[in-house]
Design a protein around this motif. Sequence first.
Motif, PDB file in Angstrom:
ATOM      1  N   ALA A   1       0.792  -1.234   0.000  1.00 44.23           N
ATOM      2  CA  ALA A   1       0.000   0.000   0.000  1.00 44.23           C
ATOM      3  C   ALA A   1       0.830   1.293   0.000  1.00 44.23           C
ATOM      4  CB  ALA A   1      -0.954  -0.006   1.198  1.00 44.23           C
ATOM      5  N   ASP A   2       1.870   1.360   0.826  1.00 43.25           N
ATOM      6  CA  ASP A   2       2.633   2.608   0.962  1.00 43.25           C
ATOM      7  C   ASP A   2       3.837   2.684   0.017  1.00 43.25           C
ATOM      8  OD1 ASP A   2       0.977   3.698   2.831  1.00 43.25           O
ATOM      9  OD2 ASP A   2       2.260   3.306   4.563  1.00 43.25           O
ATOM     10  N   ARG A   3       3.874   1.817  -1.004  1.00 39.76           N
ATOM     11  CA  ARG A   3       5.008   1.835  -1.947  1.00 39.76           C
ATOM     12  C   ARG A   3       5.177   3.207  -2.592  1.00 39.76           C
ATOM     13  NH1 ARG A   3       0.489   0.600  -3.981  1.00 39.76           N
ATOM     14  NH2 ARG A   3      -0.083   1.159  -6.112  1.00 39.76           N
ATOM     15  N   GLN A   4       6.412   3.524  -2.985  1.00 42.58           N
ATOM     16  CA  GLN A   4       6.609   4.725  -3.793  1.00 42.58           C
ATOM     17  C   GLN A   4       5.947   4.472  -5.146  1.00 42.58           C
ATOM     18  OE1 GLN A   4      10.862   4.920  -3.664  1.00 42.58           O
ATOM     19  NE2 GLN A   4      10.865   6.110  -1.793  1.00 42.58           N
ATOM     20  N   PRO A   5       5.373   5.522  -5.741  1.00 45.80           N
ATOM     21  CA  PRO A   5       4.659   5.290  -7.006  1.00 45.80           C
ATOM     22  C   PRO A   5       5.567   4.860  -8.162  1.00 45.80           C
ATOM     23  CG  PRO A   5       4.046   7.393  -6.020  1.00 45.80           C
ATOM     24  CD  PRO A   5       5.200   6.887  -5.232  1.00 45.80           C
ATOM     25  N   THR A   6       6.855   5.211  -8.093  1.00 41.71           N
ATOM     26  CA  THR A   6       7.758   4.867  -9.196  1.00 41.71           C
ATOM     27  C   THR A   6       9.029   4.252  -8.641  1.00 41.71           C
ATOM     28  OG1 THR A   6       8.874   7.015  -9.115  1.00 41.71           O
ATOM     29  CG2 THR A   6       6.961   6.846 -10.565  1.00 41.71           C
ATOM     30  N   GLY A   7       9.703   3.461  -9.460  1.00 43.16           N
ATOM     31  CA  GLY A   7      10.944   2.867  -8.984  1.00 43.16           C
ATOM     32  C   GLY A   7      11.708   2.187 -10.095  1.00 43.16           C
ATOM     33  N   GLY A   8      12.919   1.798  -9.765  1.00 42.30           N
ATOM     34  CA  GLY A   8      13.828   1.303 -10.795  1.00 42.30           C
ATOM     35  C   GLY A   8      14.282  -0.137 -10.653  1.00 42.30           C
ATOM     36  N   TYR A   9      13.630  -0.929  -9.794  1.00 44.33           N
ATOM     37  CA  TYR A   9      13.973  -2.351  -9.729  1.00 44.33           C
ATOM     38  C   TYR A   9      13.045  -3.120 -10.666  1.00 44.33           C
ATOM     39  CZ  TYR A   9      16.763  -1.546  -5.530  1.00 44.33           C
ATOM     40  OH  TYR A   9      17.709  -1.114  -4.638  1.00 44.33           O
ATOM     41  N   PRO A  10      13.598  -4.116 -11.378  1.00 46.67           N
ATOM     42  CA  PRO A  10      12.735  -4.858 -12.300  1.00 46.67           C
ATOM     43  C   PRO A  10      11.643  -5.641 -11.579  1.00 46.67           C
ATOM     44  CG  PRO A  10      14.961  -5.780 -12.254  1.00 46.67           C
ATOM     45  CD  PRO A  10      14.996  -4.529 -11.437  1.00 46.67           C
ATOM     46  N   LYS A  11      10.454  -5.613 -12.168  1.00 47.01           N
ATOM     47  CA  LYS A  11       9.291  -6.280 -11.582  1.00 47.01           C
ATOM     48  C   LYS A  11       9.001  -7.538 -12.386  1.00 47.01           C
ATOM     49  CE  LYS A  11       7.540  -2.098 -12.085  1.00 47.01           C
ATOM     50  NZ  LYS A  11       8.733  -1.257 -12.025  1.00 47.01           N
ATOM     51  N   ILE A  12       9.416  -8.663 -11.868  1.00 43.52           N
ATOM     52  CA  ILE A  12       9.301  -9.929 -12.594  1.00 43.52           C
ATOM     53  C   ILE A  12       7.840 -10.367 -12.703  1.00 43.52           C
ATOM     54  CG2 ILE A  12       9.682 -11.324 -10.504  1.00 43.52           C
ATOM     55  CD1 ILE A  12      11.195 -13.359 -12.197  1.00 43.52           C
ATOM     56  N   ALA A  13       7.066 -10.051 -11.683  1.00 46.90           N
ATOM     57  CA  ALA A  13       5.696 -10.560 -11.628  1.00 46.90           C
ATOM     58  C   ALA A  13       4.803  -9.582 -10.892  1.00 46.90           C
ATOM     59  CB  ALA A  13       5.669 -11.909 -10.916  1.00 46.90           C
TER      60      ALA A  13
END
Lengths: 336, 242
Positions: free
Chosen positions: A251-263
């Motif tokens: 829920a509180d994640r930053q809206p943007t980021g630079g780690y790859p999202k595998i799933a």
Amino acid sequence: MGTINLVKAGMLTTVQDLGRSDLQHLGVPASGPMDILAAKVANILVGNEDDAAVLECTYSGPVIEFSHNTTIAIAGAKTIAKLNGYDIDNYLSIAVQSGDIIDLSTIKSGMRVYLAVAGGIKTDLVLGSRATYLPMQFGKDDKKLKDGDSLPIEERSFNKLIAVKDNDLKFIKKELYEIRIVKGPQAEYFEESIKQMISSSIYKMSPNSNRMGVRFEGKKLITTQSDMISDGIPLGSVQITRGGQPIIMMADRQPTGGYPKIAKVIKNDIPIVAQLRPGDSIKFKWISLEDSNNLYMSLSDKMDDLKKRICKEVIPHRTYRVFIQDKLFQTSIYEK
Amino acid sequence: MRPINIRQIDIDHILIEYEQIINEDINLHVSRIAEKLREDNIRGLISVIPTYCSVLIEYNPLIITYEEMKRYIKDAVAKLADNTNTLRVRTIIVPVLYGGNQGPDLAEVARINGLSEKEVISIHTGNTYRVYMIGFNPGYPYLGGLDSRISTPRLDEPRIKVKAGSVAIGGEQTGIYSTDSPGGWRLIGHTPIVLFDSKSEDPVLLKAGDNVKFKSVDEKTYLKIKKLIENNQYNIEVVQES
């Protein structure tokens, strides 16, 4: 306005509504309940709309005194809830009277229990929402609640008392949780063997987790292509850190980021992630977009069925309490 | 300019991807597509997040289907592709008090790059910076366009608290802290301008697609602007260009 008083605030209790998803392009985190299903079910049980604010109580919940008659419901983590010392059920609407004390301090399994109050908790709206974002205090009530805090509620009674019977709407503890996933935005950054590894290994939830992300420890998932240009992060994304460990973005994640999202964890299973305790084991399972869609539609139908059992009009009634040994039962007699 | 990919991420997200490079033209399209989709008031649309070269869209699958949503996106893409020359960019002028207590690392940035403090300020105020995206923290702009003559490695130990409004250089990038937060960038100055105000109707000043130009001001002007801002009397300087 009535109030609920937090005699004891519990370990980590916050106010949450549906949050600020619409402001993510401004860098504002979405927030909202970690277990959105439990929050919604609790709201349905007291006749609220989905966007009513509830209390999210983590690991050990609060002791709360009510200043007015109202209706409440408890959903999510399995809690030994007590009303004036008598056991009350989770997933049930409960009529409370002025002066009643509800004790949610003993959570037996799962991580987060939700308390909904008829009409919702009426703290001030900040940036269009009552959701608490812990890393930054947006408003005066936007914080971890402490002993003695009191929160405004509407004086409102909701009369029809119902229970949730469908297990798909409840949190059920398991020895090994299956978390279903679909391909994430950067799935192609990972070789087939890595994609297989994520679904064939067991991952344990790390204590180093919070409302921003739930971390796991297990077999390392390495990508040869870890450099990517930052993009938006959907709720439930499975990010792989440089160390090769998965983090499910919550829920509180930053809206943007630079780690790859595998799933991405499917919508139906994000609530399970919200209920994991450190050390709990999970196994990821790849499913198709079509299956994810069907599962979600079927869950939504079940929510609708529950909503249909709610009566929006106030029907004159009397509710009686019956105490049998240590347990409280209620019975309502309707005049119609 | 058109996206290379429009695809579904689970049942409630669509990702629009352009060529994955950091490029002003691509980014301009990204921010304009996002703006257009938000303006269209599409029923069931939950959020639109533009980043460097992609747009993430969240929608409520109980209200709008993937196919319907995709059609809106394709329409917006087509309209924009034919109208590139009408894209307007505004440049926001950000007054900065450089050096001293407000920019404790200015001297070090000058030393590392073999320049005088004055030269660092002149180079920093000389360029126009593009807001590629907003993220990381509420209102925080990712700025592009730092002159490599003043790029400076980050601090070895990040500061526990950097105050909002601090203007800084971190590696090849420059930025303005939009909120009080920990930070490892070198602080070269401070602006009294508020980038994020949770009590405002329009809580974030800079938007993706804007340009930023820094203007060096002396302490007297800085304090004057600060006072005006506190009294809600300051008008931010904006230059409109086509």
